[in-house]
Every structure is written in structure tokens, then in C-alpha cells.
Design an enzyme around this catalytic site. Structure first.
Site, PDB file in Angstrom:
ATOM      1  CG  ASP A 132      -0.352  -0.093   2.534  1.00  0.00           C
ATOM      2  OD1 ASP A 132       0.883  -0.126   2.621  1.00  0.00           O
ATOM      3  OD2 ASP A 132      -1.106  -0.152   3.534  1.00  0.00           O
ATOM      4  CD  GLU A 151       7.753  -0.407   7.996  1.00  0.00           C
ATOM      5  OE1 GLU A 151       7.957   0.726   7.511  1.00  0.00           O
ATOM      6  OE2 GLU A 151       6.761  -1.100   7.719  1.00  0.00           O
TER       7      GLU A 151
END
Length: 263
Positions: free
Chosen positions: A44, A181
Site C-alpha cells: 500500500d 519494520e
């Protein structure tokens, strides 16, 4: 890669061969990236690098389906993972409905969902209904507003313990791999060792099971900013501008087209 990765081969790679994941949003770049990638992520992040938005939150399911189909056309032999956009998996019912839509309208091999313990029940529900899921823990781009920005995780013992709980919950729920992340490298290494499925890092150091980068970052095409964790393998923006500038000069000077370009 000459042989398409599978969930089995991806899981078996843990501790053996680091996995290479890279984003792609269209057929052109997907075809260029396919030979060097184990997995292609239709992230995204396209909302920022492709659509020019300031964050990922306004990406829609329709956008993700469109770009997944484009990537699949260009990289027919790649294992393709599609991001589930913000707001599409708020509960089990909506998550399954939207996941089925993606699976029916694309050839995506798996979907990626952000969240750890709090999203484990949704991951489990999807997996039990035939949807392959890649998890995503640590810094969660879709949660940046609620957290007051993009904040590195693993700075405290409490955060380290929660990351381990998140990873183990995602694994128990049935995910075949996960992205981690924006996590301190030493903590990410511990998290990777706490589970038996591959943990793919982005801004999480080298002692995990693979790496993922956004293609426009690593190729130097995205100029607005460069995250600390990105290594630029070429200065793509400068090269493109130089080439287009040369084209413009040739047009104005009538150096182009020449006889070899003319019917």
C-alpha cells in the site's frame, strides 16, 4: 528465479537462505524485478510513491486489486503478496469478505496484514478459510496517526517483550512469514529467533531471515525523502531527468527523429 516460490519453500528457507522481497506496482517494473526476487509485495506504499499521497491510509481495496493484477501480468512466475489496505480488516467478517474479494479478483498468492497479538484472531480466521497470510509487526505504517508518527520499536524491554509476543501470536495464528519494520536490530534478531517462520526485515538490521525494500526507494526514483534504512542502488531520478532532458533537447534541435526513426 526460474522456479516460483511456494509457502513451503518460503518456510523452509528460514535459517538457510535469506529471502529477497521487493515491492512492485505495475507490470513493467514487476517484470524487471522478477528474476532477482523471491517474493514481490504489492504494497500500500504505492499510495505514496505511485499516487503521490502523504501516507498509505487512503489506499483502497480497488486500488490494491488493480495494481496486483498489473504486477501479476508482468511477473507471472513470482510469489505475489498483496497488502490489505487500512480499514479492510477491522473485524473477522469484514476481513474475510475483503480477502475473498482479493483472492477471487486477482492471482495473489497471499495477503499481508499489519498487527500482532491484536490481529491474531483475524489472521487465524483468514487462514482457516483458505487465505494465506503474511504478518507485519513492529512499526505499522497504517497506525502512524494513532501513534503520533513513525516510531522505531524495541527501545525498551517492554517493547521487546511485546514484539516477541506479537511474532509468536502471528505464527500461532497460521501466518507463513512476517515482515518486521522499524525495529532495533538487536531486538529484531531476538524476535526472528523466537519463531519458526521467516521474519523479513525493513529497517530491522541484518540478523533476520530476509529483507524488503520499496523499489522506488532503492532505485533512487522517489525524491521527497529517503528513510535511514534504505540503500540506494542507483540514482534513478537523476538518470531519468537526464534522459528526458536529452530527448527534449533533441526534439527542439530536430536531432530527433533521424532517418533511422522514420518510416
Amino acid at each position: 528465479m526460474t522456479k516460483k516460490m511456494t509457502i513451503t519453500s518460503i518456510k523452509k528457507s528460514k535459517g538457510v537462505t535469506p529471502l529477497v522481497m521487493i515491492t512492485a506496482y505495475d507490470a513493467l517494473f514487476a517484470k524487471l524485478l522478477e528474476s532477482s526476487s523471491d517474493m514481490i509485495l504489492v504494497g500500500d506504499s504505492l499510495n505514496m510513491s505511485f499516487a503521490g499521497k502523504s501516507d498509505t491510509l487512503s489506499a483502497t481495496l480497488e486500488q490494491m486489486i488493480y495494481h496486483t493484477n498489473a504486477v501479476a501480468m508482468g511477473a507471472k512466475n513470482s510469489f505475489i503478496i498483496t497488502d490489505m489496505p487500512f480499514g479492510t480488516y477491522v473485524n473477522k467478517k469484514e476481513a474475510l469478505k475483503n480477502a475473498i474479494t482479493v483472492f477471487q479478483q486477482t492471482t495473489a498468492d497471499a495477503l499481508k496484514i499489519e498487527g500482532g497479538e491484536d490481529k491474531a484472531h483475524i489472521i487465524e480466521h483468514l487462514c482457516s478459510n483458505g487465505i494465506a497470510v503474511c504478518g507485519h509487526i513492529g512499526l505499522l505504517p497504517q497506525a502512524f496517526r494513532s501513534e503520533g508518527g513513525y516510531k522505531v520499536k524495541g527501545r525498551t524491554k517492554e517493547e521487546e517483550e511485546q514484539l516477541i509476543k506479537d511474532a509468536q501470536a502471528v505464527e500461532r495464528a497460521g501466518a507463513f512469514c512476517m515482515v518486521i519494520e522499524g525495529v532495533k536490530a538487536d531486538v529484531a534478531a531476538v524476535v526472528a529467533k523466537s519463531v519458526s517462520i521467516p521474519v523479513i526485515g525493513i529497517g530491522a538490521g541484518k540478523d533476520v531471515d530476509g529483507q524488503v525494500l520499496v523499489f522506488s526507494d532503492m532505485l533512487g526514483l522517489f525524491e521527497e525523502f529517503t528513510p535511514k534504512f534504505v540503500k540506494k542502488y542507483m540514482n534513478g531520478a537523476a538518470l531519468v531527468k537526464k534522459a528526458v532532458g536529452q530527448y527534449a533537447d533533441d526534439v527542439k534541435s530536430k536531432e530527433f527523429p533521424q532517418d533511422i526513426h522514420t518510416y
